[in-house]
Scaffold this motif. Sequence first.
Motif, PDB file in Angstrom:
ATOM      1  N   ILE A  68       0.849  -1.187   0.000  1.00 29.37           N
ATOM      2  CA  ILE A  68       0.000   0.000   0.000  1.00 29.37           C
ATOM      3  C   ILE A  68       0.891   1.246   0.000  1.00 29.37           C
ATOM      4  O   ILE A  68       0.634   2.218  -0.711  1.00 29.37           O
ATOM      5  N   GLN A  69       1.983   1.180   0.772  1.00 30.16           N
ATOM      6  CA  GLN A  69       2.936   2.300   0.811  1.00 30.16           C
ATOM      7  C   GLN A  69       3.598   2.505  -0.542  1.00 30.16           C
ATOM      8  O   GLN A  69       3.982   3.621  -0.892  1.00 30.16           O
ATOM      9  N   GLU A  70       3.736   1.427  -1.322  1.00 30.11           N
ATOM     10  CA  GLU A  70       4.371   1.522  -2.642  1.00 30.11           C
ATOM     11  C   GLU A  70       3.379   1.922  -3.730  1.00 30.11           C
ATOM     12  O   GLU A  70       3.759   2.047  -4.895  1.00 30.11           O
ATOM     13  N   GLY A  71       2.104   2.096  -3.363  1.00 27.72           N
ATOM     14  CA  GLY A  71       1.130   2.557  -4.340  1.00 27.72           C
ATOM     15  C   GLY A  71       0.014   1.595  -4.669  1.00 27.72           C
ATOM     16  O   GLY A  71      -0.865   1.917  -5.480  1.00 27.72           O
ATOM     17  N   ALA A  72       0.013   0.388  -4.062  1.00 28.37           N
ATOM     18  CA  ALA A  72      -1.057  -0.567  -4.323  1.00 28.37           C
ATOM     19  C   ALA A  72      -2.339  -0.145  -3.605  1.00 28.37           C
ATOM     20  O   ALA A  72      -2.302   0.629  -2.640  1.00 28.37           O
ATOM     21  N   ARG A  73      -3.448  -0.665  -4.073  1.00 32.01           N
ATOM     22  CA  ARG A  73      -4.734  -0.443  -3.421  1.00 32.01           C
ATOM     23  C   ARG A  73      -5.078  -1.694  -2.614  1.00 32.01           C
ATOM     24  O   ARG A  73      -4.593  -2.780  -2.909  1.00 32.01           O
ATOM     25  N   LEU A  74      -5.914  -1.546  -1.621  1.00 32.79           N
ATOM     26  CA  LEU A  74      -6.266  -2.663  -0.745  1.00 32.79           C
ATOM     27  C   LEU A  74      -7.657  -3.186  -1.049  1.00 32.79           C
ATOM     28  O   LEU A  74      -8.620  -2.420  -1.136  1.00 32.79           O
ATOM     29  N   GLY A  75      -7.736  -4.510  -1.229  1.00 36.00           N
ATOM     30  CA  GLY A  75      -9.031  -5.161  -1.387  1.00 36.00           C
ATOM     31  C   GLY A  75      -9.416  -5.863  -0.092  1.00 36.00           C
ATOM     32  O   GLY A  75      -8.566  -6.495   0.536  1.00 36.00           O
ATOM     33  N   ARG A  76     -10.659  -5.757   0.317  1.00 40.60           N
ATOM     34  CA  ARG A  76     -11.065  -6.339   1.598  1.00 40.60           C
ATOM     35  C   ARG A  76     -11.291  -7.841   1.528  1.00 40.60           C
ATOM     36  O   ARG A  76     -11.095  -8.548   2.508  1.00 40.60           O
TER      37      ARG A  76
END
Length: 507
Positions: free
Chosen positions: A261-269
Motif C-alpha cells: 500500500i505504501q508503494e502505491g497498491a490499493r487494498l481489497g477487503r
Amino acid sequence: MAAVHLRIGDLVWGKLGRYPPWPGKIVSPPKDLKKPRGKKCHFVKFFGTEDHAWIKVEQLKPYHAHKEEMIKINKGKRFQQAVDAVEDFLKKAKGKEQNSDGKGDSKGKKASSKPLKILEEDDEDLSALRDPSEKDLTDSDPEPSALERLGAGPGSGFKWETSPVKDDPHFHHFLLSQTEKPASSMEPISKRLKIIEEVTGSTSIQAADSTAINGSITPTDKRIGFLGLGLMGSGIVSNLLKMGHIVTVWNRTAEKCDLFIQEGARLGRTPAEVASMCDITFSCVSDPKAARDLVLGPSGVLQGIRPGKCYIEMSTVDPETITELSQVITSRGGRFLEAPVAGSQQLSNDGMLVILAAGDRSVYEDCSSCFQAMGKTSFFLGEAGNAARMMLILNMVQGSFMATIAEGLTLAQATGQSQQTFLDILCQGQMASTFVDQKCQNILQGNFKPDYYLKHIQKDLRLAICMGDMANHPTPMAAAANEVYKRAKALDQSDNDISAVYRAYIH
C-alpha cells in the motif's frame, strides 16, 4: 514535413521493435562493427543501461522535441531513471559550455551553444565536435539548424514505424554491451521478445534480463488484482508496481499488504471484492486446498467474477484443481488462465521468473506486460492443465536433485571427505550451476532461510507421484526423494528452505 536530420552526438528517442521509446545518444559504432545493410540507421547508446543498438532512422525522434510526449506515456521506474540520466548529462554539458564561454578556439570560432552537440571530455565519441558544415550521416543535405531539428514536435506528424522487426529480413538490431568485446557480445534484439511456435503447438515469449527490457515496459491499462503475498507473490507484486501497473492486493494475513500500500497498491477487503474491482486477477497461494478455498469459499473470487473478467491461477497445484477452477470461472462468463512460475524468492524479487501458462490464449496476450514485469521468459502450453503438469515435472526433478546433492554432501562427511572440496569439484564439472553452488554453500554455512519452502517442494513431489500413478508411469526416484522430505518435515524443517532436506540425513 521535412525530414529530421540526425547525426553523431544528438540526443534521441529510439524505438526497438515492439518496446516503447527509450532515451539515448547517437554515437560512433566500434570500428569492427558493421552497419546493417539495406536500411539507413544510427548506432545509439541508451541512457540508464549498458546497451547499444542499431536503430533505423524512422524509429528515432529528437529528444527535446518529444520529451514531454514520451514522459506522459512511459511511467516505469527505470525509464524515469534513464530520463534523469539524460538531464544529468545535459547539466554537465551546460556547465562545460559556460566554463568555455569567451574562450574561442585557435580559429576564433565561438563555442557551440547546442546542448545536443556537447560531449563530456571522457565520452567515447568525439566525432560530434566536427564542423557543422559537414554532411549529415543520413542524407546528403546540409545539417539544418538546431531550431529546425527541434521543431519536429509531437504535433508535427512524425510517427513511429509500426511494422514488426521480424517482418524485415534485411534489417537486424543488435545489442552491444560496453563491458564485452564487440565480436562476442552482439546478439539479435529479437532475443528480447520472441514468439516460437513449436511442433507441439506451445508458444514461448522470451524477454532477456537487460535493464532496458523491464525498464521500458508499457504497463497495461487494465486494473490488476493480486491475491497472496507469500515468498513468490510479494516479489511479483513489487515488480508489477515498479513497472507502473495499477494493482489491488489482498492477503489472508492483512498486515502483509501494508508495505505494498505504501508503494502505491490499493487494498481489497476480500477476494470477491478484488475480482469485482479488477479486470485481471492473479492468485498465488500454497496448495490445491488454498487455491480452491480462494475461489469457492466465502467472499471468494467466484462471487466477484462477471463476464469478461480474467482470473489467473499462479499456484503450483494438480491438473484436476486447474480443470475445476477453469470450469467454475468460465461458467460465470469469466476467462481463465493458469500461470505457475518456476523460480525462487530471489528470482521473484529480481523479476526473473519463468512463467508457464495454459488456458485462454487471449488472456495470456492481455497479460503480456505483467509477465514481462515479473519474469524473464513465459511459455504458453495450450489447454488448461498442461502448465500444472509441466510445473510438477520440473519441481519433481528439482526436489529429487536437491535430495541427491544433500545425500552426497552427507556421504562425503561420513567417509571422511571434505564437503567443501566435494562442492569445489562439483562446481567445476558438468553439473555446475548457480543453484548447486548457492544451495551447497548455504548448507555448509547452516543457512536455511527459505528461498523456496521445503513443505512446498514436498507437496509438489507428492502431486507429481500421484500424476505418475494416474498416467500409469513409474516415479521411483521421486518417491524416494519424497520420503526424505517427509522425514525433514518431521524434524520441523517445513518452513525452512528446500536445502534443509540435508538435515534429514544427519539426524
